[in-house]
Motif scaffolding. Structure first.
Motif, PDB file in Angstrom:
ATOM      1  N   ALA A  24       0.838  -1.199   0.000  1.00 41.79           N
ATOM      2  CA  ALA A  24       0.000   0.000   0.000  1.00 41.79           C
ATOM      3  C   ALA A  24       0.871   1.246   0.000  1.00 41.79           C
ATOM      4  O   ALA A  24       0.575   2.222  -0.713  1.00 41.79           O
ATOM      5  N   LEU A  25       1.936   1.239   0.780  1.00 44.62           N
ATOM      6  CA  LEU A  25       2.867   2.370   0.783  1.00 44.62           C
ATOM      7  C   LEU A  25       3.499   2.558  -0.600  1.00 44.62           C
ATOM      8  O   LEU A  25       3.634   3.696  -1.077  1.00 44.62           O
ATOM      9  N   GLU A  26       3.873   1.467  -1.235  1.00 42.47           N
ATOM     10  CA  GLU A  26       4.439   1.541  -2.580  1.00 42.47           C
ATOM     11  C   GLU A  26       3.432   2.134  -3.564  1.00 42.47           C
ATOM     12  O   GLU A  26       3.797   2.938  -4.429  1.00 42.47           O
ATOM     13  N   ALA A  27       2.182   1.738  -3.427  1.00 39.11           N
ATOM     14  CA  ALA A  27       1.136   2.272  -4.309  1.00 39.11           C
ATOM     15  C   ALA A  27       1.013   3.781  -4.128  1.00 39.11           C
ATOM     16  O   ALA A  27       0.910   4.530  -5.101  1.00 39.11           O
ATOM     17  N   LEU A  28       1.024   4.230  -2.881  1.00 37.20           N
ATOM     18  CA  LEU A  28       0.963   5.667  -2.625  1.00 37.20           C
ATOM     19  C   LEU A  28       2.180   6.382  -3.190  1.00 37.20           C
ATOM     20  O   LEU A  28       2.061   7.485  -3.729  1.00 37.20           O
ATOM     21  N   ASP A  29       3.345   5.775  -3.069  1.00 44.91           N
ATOM     22  CA  ASP A  29       4.584   6.384  -3.563  1.00 44.91           C
ATOM     23  C   ASP A  29       4.553   6.646  -5.062  1.00 44.91           C
ATOM     24  O   ASP A  29       5.172   7.606  -5.532  1.00 44.91           O
ATOM     25  N   VAL A  30       3.844   5.810  -5.816  1.00 43.84           N
ATOM     26  CA  VAL A  30       3.768   6.015  -7.264  1.00 43.84           C
ATOM     27  C   VAL A  30       2.534   6.824  -7.666  1.00 43.84           C
ATOM     28  O   VAL A  30       2.261   6.994  -8.848  1.00 43.84           O
ATOM     29  N   GLY A  31       1.780   7.287  -6.666  1.00 42.71           N
ATOM     30  CA  GLY A  31       0.629   8.144  -6.952  1.00 42.71           C
ATOM     31  C   GLY A  31      -0.681   7.412  -7.204  1.00 42.71           C
ATOM     32  O   GLY A  31      -1.641   8.013  -7.685  1.00 42.71           O
ATOM     33  N   ALA A  32      -0.736   6.137  -6.881  1.00 38.10           N
ATOM     34  CA  ALA A  32      -1.975   5.381  -7.089  1.00 38.10           C
ATOM     35  C   ALA A  32      -3.059   5.848  -6.127  1.00 38.10           C
ATOM     36  O   ALA A  32      -2.779   6.211  -4.983  1.00 38.10           O
ATOM     37  N   GLU A  33      -4.281   5.837  -6.597  1.00 31.24           N
ATOM     38  CA  GLU A  33      -5.431   6.146  -5.755  1.00 31.24           C
ATOM     39  C   GLU A  33      -6.255   4.898  -5.476  1.00 31.24           C
ATOM     40  O   GLU A  33      -7.021   4.854  -4.524  1.00 31.24           O
TER      41      GLU A  33
END
Length: 75
Positions: A24-33
């Motif tokens: 989830a942190l990785e997803a946020l790091d790449v700008g995923a919503e």
């Protein structure tokens, strides 16, 4: 791979939750919503991870099943 993830949850629930949190942190790091999964166990873990992110005020992430994504696209 799916069997391995289920085994991790059955063997070590804390570890499977931490893996989901890191994803989830990785997803946020790449700008995923939104994060989409076809695995019910993974979706459950990711939903808990997204709630933890909100609680820690690190970001918001929506977790969906692949069928929910397709249904939204067809609507």
């Amino acid at each position: 791979m799916l069997r391995r993830r289920r085994r991790v949850k059955a063997f070590n629930n804390e570890l499977s939750g931490e893996i989901a949190y890191q994803r989830a942190l990785e997803a946020l790091d790449v700008g995923a919503e939104v994060v989409v999964s076809a695995c019910p166990a993974c979706k459950s873990n990711l939903t808990l991870a997204a709630a933890r992110l909100r609680k820690e005020k690190k970001g918001r992430l929506k977790v969906m099943d692949i069928t929910e994504l397709v249904a939204d696209a067809l609507a």
